[in-house]
Design a protein around this motif. Structure first.
Motif, PDB file in Angstrom:
ATOM      1  N   LEU A  37      -9.145  28.370   8.003  1.00 15.46           N
ATOM      2  CA  LEU A  37      -9.345  26.917   7.979  1.00 15.46           C
ATOM      3  C   LEU A  37     -10.782  26.561   8.332  1.00 15.46           C
ATOM      4  O   LEU A  37     -11.392  25.684   7.711  1.00 15.46           O
ATOM      5  CB  LEU A  37      -8.368  26.242   8.950  1.00 15.46           C
ATOM      6  CG  LEU A  37      -6.872  26.347   8.625  1.00 15.46           C
ATOM      7  CD1 LEU A  37      -6.050  25.649   9.705  1.00 15.46           C
ATOM      8  CD2 LEU A  37      -6.564  25.735   7.261  1.00 15.46           C
ATOM      9  N   ALA A  38     -11.318  27.235   9.319  1.00 16.61           N
ATOM     10  CA  ALA A  38     -12.691  26.960   9.740  1.00 16.61           C
ATOM     11  C   ALA A  38     -13.683  27.340   8.649  1.00 16.61           C
ATOM     12  O   ALA A  38     -14.683  26.637   8.430  1.00 16.61           O
ATOM     13  CB  ALA A  38     -13.009  27.711  11.035  1.00 16.61           C
ATOM     14  N   LEU A  39     -13.429  28.448   7.961  1.00 22.39           N
ATOM     15  CA  LEU A  39     -14.325  28.869   6.891  1.00 22.39           C
ATOM     16  C   LEU A  39     -14.395  27.840   5.764  1.00 22.39           C
ATOM     17  O   LEU A  39     -15.416  27.714   5.087  1.00 22.39           O
ATOM     18  CB  LEU A  39     -13.873  30.223   6.320  1.00 22.39           C
ATOM     19  CG  LEU A  39     -14.134  31.450   7.192  1.00 22.39           C
ATOM     20  CD1 LEU A  39     -13.540  32.702   6.552  1.00 22.39           C
ATOM     21  CD2 LEU A  39     -15.634  31.637   7.419  1.00 22.39           C
ATOM     22  N   ALA A  92      -7.980  24.266  -1.576  1.00 20.47           N
ATOM     23  CA  ALA A  92      -8.641  25.564  -1.762  1.00 20.47           C
ATOM     24  C   ALA A  92      -8.290  26.520  -0.629  1.00 20.47           C
ATOM     25  O   ALA A  92      -8.024  27.713  -0.856  1.00 20.47           O
ATOM     26  CB  ALA A  92     -10.156  25.369  -1.847  1.00 20.47           C
ATOM     27  N   ALA A  93      -8.262  25.997   0.601  1.00 25.03           N
ATOM     28  CA  ALA A  93      -7.899  26.831   1.746  1.00 25.03           C
ATOM     29  C   ALA A  93      -6.456  27.307   1.633  1.00 25.03           C
ATOM     30  O   ALA A  93      -6.143  28.476   1.920  1.00 25.03           O
ATOM     31  CB  ALA A  93      -8.098  26.049   3.045  1.00 25.03           C
ATOM     32  N   ALA A  94      -5.551  26.411   1.206  1.00 24.16           N
ATOM     33  CA  ALA A  94      -4.142  26.788   1.063  1.00 24.16           C
ATOM     34  C   ALA A  94      -3.977  27.898   0.020  1.00 24.16           C
ATOM     35  O   ALA A  94      -3.204  28.845   0.225  1.00 24.16           O
ATOM     36  CB  ALA A  94      -3.320  25.565   0.682  1.00 24.16           C
ATOM     37  N   CYS A 112       2.567  24.771   3.077  1.00 19.25           N
ATOM     38  CA  CYS A 112       1.304  24.031   3.069  1.00 19.25           C
ATOM     39  C   CYS A 112       1.571  22.643   2.493  1.00 19.25           C
ATOM     40  O   CYS A 112       2.011  22.522   1.344  1.00 19.25           O
ATOM     41  CB  CYS A 112       0.252  24.751   2.238  1.00 19.25           C
ATOM     42  SG  CYS A 112      -0.003  26.478   2.703  1.00 19.25           S
ATOM     43  N   ARG A 113       1.314  21.624   3.281  1.00 16.94           N
ATOM     44  CA  ARG A 113       1.581  20.250   2.850  1.00 16.94           C
ATOM     45  C   ARG A 113       0.829  19.892   1.579  1.00 16.94           C
ATOM     46  O   ARG A 113       1.360  19.234   0.683  1.00 16.94           O
ATOM     47  CB  ARG A 113       1.201  19.282   3.968  1.00 16.94           C
ATOM     48  CG  ARG A 113       1.479  17.810   3.631  1.00 16.94           C
ATOM     49  CD  ARG A 113       0.744  16.904   4.612  1.00 16.94           C
ATOM     50  NE  ARG A 113       1.230  17.099   5.954  1.00 16.94           N
ATOM     51  CZ  ARG A 113       0.502  16.868   7.041  1.00 16.94           C
ATOM     52  NH1 ARG A 113      -0.766  16.467   6.918  1.00 16.94           N
ATOM     53  NH2 ARG A 113       1.002  17.039   8.256  1.00 16.94           N
ATOM     54  N   ILE A 114      -0.418  20.342   1.486  1.00 15.34           N
ATOM     55  CA  ILE A 114      -1.269  19.941   0.367  1.00 15.34           C
ATOM     56  C   ILE A 114      -0.721  20.428  -0.964  1.00 15.34           C
ATOM     57  O   ILE A 114      -0.906  19.773  -2.004  1.00 15.34           O
ATOM     58  CB  ILE A 114      -2.715  20.454   0.581  1.00 15.34           C
ATOM     59  CG1 ILE A 114      -3.645  19.915  -0.495  1.00 15.34           C
ATOM     60  CG2 ILE A 114      -2.735  21.969   0.630  1.00 15.34           C
ATOM     61  CD1 ILE A 114      -3.759  18.422  -0.519  1.00 15.34           C
TER      62      ILE A 114
END
Length: 640
Positions: free
Chosen positions: A343-345, A488-490, A507-509
């Motif tokens: 997530l941080a990346l 993109a992270a998901a 993942c909600r997204i």
């Protein structure tokens, strides 16, 4: 003069009558052609646009709706036009014209209008197809734009289909014309009208049907809507029909018996004329009100679902990312620290994280005799997560419990305060007293952990000793602030999860993106069909207004001779036109308001804000339509 030239002159001379019919037919052809251009697009047919399959079935359904709608609209319009021209046909018969020649004249006229409408519809459709493809490509999120191609099959299917539709309906409407006698045709507009009557019983039936339909719509919820749907439709439609055919006459007759209102200014003329007009046009007003209700309900539903997507996702997925692990300290899906690193990346800021554990027990939902499982968690863990989400905390005594259902809008109370819950913990039968049911989950609603039993902390600690750690479930939830930018992270995180464990990551997204795309497409496609129904509704009122203009001209000339001023005539005319245009709108709005209430009950949230937006837009368009119709009517009236 040839019949073809006479037909052209008739269309040109009566263009003010045909303009609304022509515009609505043109719009129908245009929408049908635009949808057909997409359906028969080579890239769609060959499957080069995989995302197109998401909307293909919806567009096919819309094509059928447009054809069915066009059939009834054209049938009604042509029948109304023929009825308004009986005197003209009587004169032609008197001059020696045969029934076959009159029928041929009507066929020429309608064919001319059909060809103009089809040509204009396909022309405007071709003009706007590129824009339609651009918007659709954006909604489908395709990697490259949809090529602008006008499929020949779409052109000839649209042209031949609508031409056949027009011609068949024309021949169908002519079947009664040859049976009319010359005297009957000449006196069609001079037939004396009897005073409109009404039935008290049918008026009462209208009130009973509408109130019953409104009550069912107001109280309907997710478990009763299927049983209530047909009764609501039947009672509201029947009640609306008798509202215009019976109750409207009763109301106007009551106004005639109110001297203080009836004999003031020109009300005596306005009310008397309305009494006959509303009775004569009751079916038109009924149809217009039903169309209005359909437009507002359908477009309002699409708009609500589009706007409420975020709320629905937040309810179903309280955390942006959720991971389920079976066994404490086991990270077979993904390690929480690795997930936070990903997530941080991707530049996502963590708002809060949740960790809780529990074990499953068998549960029987007594109201439905349905056997399922529920996750037992301690009171302290539940309250910690509930506070983060600003939900009500629970206080549980030993031997007691709360049942938590993940769906906030569930209408069934599975456990009432004081009910007993019998279950098995570690091979031992236990009984708990339920203190209440709380609707709305605190973690992502995966089925395996959807239902919860919240118990006292000490009781949970005692029971958990009897459950092996390998049978305990651990949940890790992460809420990020800019979660709409986390697709993109998901995708990257899901690639790191073993395929056999993919169901344990939520993942909600991902669900939000799919639902938002579907709702956007539904709104985009449905708005065209809704606008078509709107034009049809206004057009029916428009050409019904102009089919009676000769009779109105005669009445207003008589009023002018007895001293009624032009200003008073304009005022009376505006009042009558306004009532004809806006009474169906008001009735349709009331119907739609109760439909919005039902929709709110199903979604578990208030939809009035969105419903009011749709009603405001519709009212604005109706006011514009009324202004244009009034201007054209006044212009024709002034020529008398």
């Amino acid at each position: 003069m040839t019949f073809r030239r006479l037909a052209r002159n008739n269309v040109r001379g009566n263009w003010h009558r045909y303009v609304a019919f022509f515009l609505c037919s043109t719009f129908s052809v245009m929408i049908f052609f635009i949808y057909a251009a997409f359906l028969f697009h080579p890239d769609v047919v060959s499957g080069n646009i995989p995302a197109a399959s998401k909307v293909r079935q919806g567009m096919i359904l819309c094509e059928y709706i447009i054809v069915i709608f066009s059939f009834f609209f054209v049938l009604y319009s042509m029948s109304a036009f023929l009825r308004s021209r009986k005197k003209e046909f009587g004169l032609l018969r008197l001059f020696g014209t045969t029934n076959r020649q009159i029928a041929l004249l009507v066929v020429y006229e309608n064919t001319l209008i059909a060809l103009l409408a089809i040509a204009a519809g396909i022309g405007f459709g071709a003009l706007f197809t590129k824009l339609f493809f651009m918007v659709l490509a954006q909604l489908l999120q395709v990697t490259s734009p949809i090529r602008f191609i006008l499929a020949p099959k779409a052109i000839w299917i649209t042209a031949l289909g609508f031409l056949a539709l027009f011609e068949l309906i024309t021949l169908y409407t002519l079947r009664h014309l040859g049976r009319s006698q010359i005297v009957e045709l000449m006196k069609a507009s001079k037939q004396p009208k009897s005073v409109p009557l009404y039935s008290k019983w049918l008026t009462a039936l209208a009130a009973v049907c509408l109130l019953s339909g409104y009550y069912m719509a107001y109280t309907a919820h997710i478990y009763t809507i299927i049983a209530y749907m047909m009764p609501i439709l039947i009672t509201v439609i029947v009640g609306t029909y008798f509202l215009f055919t019976q109750a409207s006459v009763a109301i106007l007759r009551r106004l005639q018996r109110t001297p203080g209102l009836y004999y003031r200014h020109t009300h005596i003329v306005t009310i008397a004329q309305l009494l006959f007009k509303i009775k004569d046009n009751a079916r038109t007003l009924f149809t217009a009100s039903i169309l209005c209700a359909v437009i507002l309900t359908a477009s309002g539903t699409f708009y609500v679902l589009f706007q409420d997507t975020r709320n629905q996702m937040m309810e179903r997925f309280p955390q942006s990312f959720g991971v389920i692990e079976k066994g404490l300290g086991v990270h077979e899906v993904i390690h929480p620290e690795e997930l936070k690193r990903q997530l941080a990346l991707h530049g996502l800021e963590l708002d809060y994280e949740v960790q809780l554990s529990g074990f499953q027990v068998p549960v029987t939902l007594e109201s439905m005799r349905y056997k399922t499982e529920a996750l037992v968690i301690p009171e302290q863990s539940y309250n910690r997560v509930a506070k983060l989400q600003r939900k009500k905390t629970l206080k549980v005594e030993p031997g007691h419990a709360y049942y938590v259902h993940p769906n906030r809008q569930v209408a069934v109370e599975y456990f009432k305060p004081g009910d007993q819950l019998d279950t098995v913990v570690g091979g031992r039968d236990v009984t708990l007293q339920i203190d209440g049911q709380s609707n709305g989950g605190i973690i992502n609603s995966r089925l395996e952990l959807a239902n919860m039993i919240v118990v006292n902390d000490r009781q949970y600690e005692e029971w958990s000793r009897a459950v092996p750690e390998s049978e305990l479930y651990a949940y890790y939830g992460f809420e990020v602030r800019n979660w709409k930018e986390s697709l993109a992270a998901a995708s990257h995180i899901r690639e790191t999860v073993p395929k056999e464990r993919s169901w344990q990551l939520e993942c909600r997204i991902e669900d939000y993106a799919a639902m938002h795309q579907f709702n956007s497409l539904a709104l985009f496609i449905g708005v065209f069909v809704s606008f078509l129904f709107f034009i049809a509704s206004g057009s029916m009122l428009y050409f019904k207004l102009f089919t009676e203009i000769q009779e109105d001209q005669t009445q207003f000339r008589a009023l002018s001779r007895i001293g009624v001023s032009d200003a008073e005539i304009r005022k009376m005319t505006t009042t009558q036109i306004g009532i004809s245009f806006f009474v169906p709108v008001v009735v349709g709005m009331v119907h739609a308001a109760f439909a919005y209430k039902t929709l709110g009950n199903l979604l578990g949230s208030s939809v009035w804000q969105y419903g009011i937006d749709v009603i405001a837009v519709y009212t604005g368009m109706q006011i514009l339509y009324f202004a244009l119709a009034r201007k054209a009517y006044m212009k024709q009236l002034a020529q008398s």
